[in-house]
Design a protein around this motif. Sequence first.
Motif, mmCIF file in Angstrom:
data_model
loop_
_atom_site.group_PDB
_atom_site.id
_atom_site.type_symbol
_atom_site.label_atom_id
_atom_site.label_comp_id
_atom_site.label_asym_id
_atom_site.label_seq_id
_atom_site.Cartn_x
_atom_site.Cartn_y
_atom_site.Cartn_z
ATOM 1 N N VAL A 58 0.817 -1.065 -0.061
ATOM 2 C CA VAL A 58 0.255 -0.086 -0.010
ATOM 3 C C VAL A 58 1.042 1.232 0.014
ATOM 4 C CG1 VAL A 58 -1.548 1.358 1.433
ATOM 5 C CG2 VAL A 58 -2.036 -1.286 1.050
ATOM 6 N N LYS A 59 2.120 1.184 0.488
ATOM 7 C CA LYS A 59 2.989 2.021 0.777
ATOM 8 C C LYS A 59 3.999 1.866 0.182
ATOM 9 C CE LYS A 59 0.966 4.636 4.602
ATOM 10 N NZ LYS A 59 1.235 5.282 6.062
ATOM 11 N N GLY A 60 5.141 2.482 -0.346
ATOM 12 C CA GLY A 60 6.612 2.122 -0.823
ATOM 13 C C GLY A 60 7.069 3.024 -1.814
ATOM 14 N N GLU A 95 -8.056 2.999 -0.257
ATOM 15 C CA GLU A 95 -9.485 2.308 -0.594
ATOM 16 C C GLU A 95 -10.137 3.102 -1.739
ATOM 17 O OE1 GLU A 95 -13.556 1.204 1.613
ATOM 18 O OE2 GLU A 95 -11.835 1.517 2.648
ATOM 19 N N THR A 96 -10.499 2.178 -2.755
ATOM 20 C CA THR A 96 -11.255 2.736 -3.963
ATOM 21 C C THR A 96 -12.235 1.816 -4.093
ATOM 22 O OG1 THR A 96 -9.271 4.071 -4.584
ATOM 23 C CG2 THR A 96 -11.051 3.766 -6.127
ATOM 24 N N TYR A 283 -1.306 3.452 -9.549
ATOM 25 C CA TYR A 283 -0.864 2.077 -9.290
ATOM 26 C C TYR A 283 -2.374 1.695 -8.189
ATOM 27 C CZ TYR A 283 3.981 3.590 -9.199
ATOM 28 O OH TYR A 283 5.248 3.896 -9.443
ATOM 29 N N TYR A 284 -2.226 0.095 -8.365
ATOM 30 C CA TYR A 284 -2.998 -0.644 -7.420
ATOM 31 C C TYR A 284 -2.533 -1.595 -6.845
ATOM 32 C CZ TYR A 284 -3.194 -3.987 -11.359
ATOM 33 O OH TYR A 284 -2.655 -5.174 -12.133
ATOM 34 N N GLN A 285 -3.034 -2.064 -5.799
ATOM 35 C CA GLN A 285 -2.519 -3.315 -5.082
ATOM 36 C C GLN A 285 -2.763 -4.336 -5.526
ATOM 37 O OE1 GLN A 285 -3.420 -3.563 -0.824
ATOM 38 N NE2 GLN A 285 -1.432 -4.628 -0.207
ATOM 39 N N ASN A 309 -7.211 -1.270 -3.647
ATOM 40 C CA ASN A 309 -6.363 -0.184 -3.082
ATOM 41 C C ASN A 309 -5.684 0.568 -4.455
ATOM 42 O OD1 ASN A 309 -7.065 -0.226 -0.336
ATOM 43 N ND2 ASN A 309 -5.453 -2.035 -0.362
ATOM 44 N N GLU A 310 -5.897 1.908 -4.661
ATOM 45 C CA GLU A 310 -5.442 2.566 -5.863
ATOM 46 C C GLU A 310 -4.858 3.988 -5.271
ATOM 47 O OE1 GLU A 310 -7.476 1.969 -9.660
ATOM 48 O OE2 GLU A 310 -8.256 3.895 -8.859
#
Length: 334
Positions: A58-60, A95-96, A283-285, A309-310
Amino acid sequence: MFNEFLDLVAARYGIDPNVLRLGQSFNVNPTEAAELAGNIQQQSDFLSKINVIGVVNVKGRKIFGATEKAITGRKQNGRHLASIEASENTYELHETDTGVLIPWEYFDNLAGLGVDRLMAGIAQFVNQQTALDMCQIGWFGERVSPTTSDKELKDVNIGWLKLLETKRPANVYKGKGSSGQEKIKIYGADAEFSCLDELALDLRQGLDPRHQNRNDLVFLVGRELAAKESKIISKQHGLKPTERAALGSKTLLGSFGGMEGLTPPNFPAKGAVVTTLENLSIYYQKTSVRRSLRNDEDKKGYVNSYYRNEGYVVEDYGLMTAIKADNVEFGEDE
């Protein structure tokens, strides 16, 4: 017909049809998630030219994040190395939830064409609107609210323009005037920019010096700016309104400041940006994608949901400049 439709969807994603019949959501594996994202991306010529990438966390760190400086040089008695700057090289996803109620009447009309056409029709309808929403959020997104309500989708996620304004405020030109009262006057007497070519060149010069001479830069321009420029050019060349309409704005405008001019979907009407298309990403997870399809008796329709998650990413802030679209004013035609 709905059960046949569910059987096709279940087969498409390799799941038990009973999961759908029970109205449950299901995880989409990373391979299928990438294909789904690709199908949505192809609904927009603009989205197909930028990066839509599946990531693990989710983060990076950004996938294509820049070093934000040159990386070539020399060091006596050693090796020259440039470091990656962490301050501007991270992303965050949120969250999307994309969901739509398909009325029974609409579903039944499509069902009359056969189950295969039904599935294709619904997929195109949902994917096309999802693509338009993604563009809208990319340009207008300002914040992440727990519950969204803004009609322009400003509260769904933080888009490219807001990221640039936050991370590199000097790269977003607000115009002249006191703080909060700035104006950017384009066209007419005493205009700051007499044409879009001047504006494009000014924005280009605002890029980091190492990017200013790139040959893949594009000038993204809003429809009102493009229409105004088209009107001025056609007036200079003595074109009638019917001739101008036949040629179209794109033919009349050509390029600006040596860069191709484009108007992306849902771009701010008076906005302007200089960057490369590959500098913009979504980006999406990979492991967060969930789908659901269920009947809703109370709402008289079928619910189609796509959860993930986007997040929106400007890979290199030094490779993007923009104007504050809300501050633009048009001068009177000369």
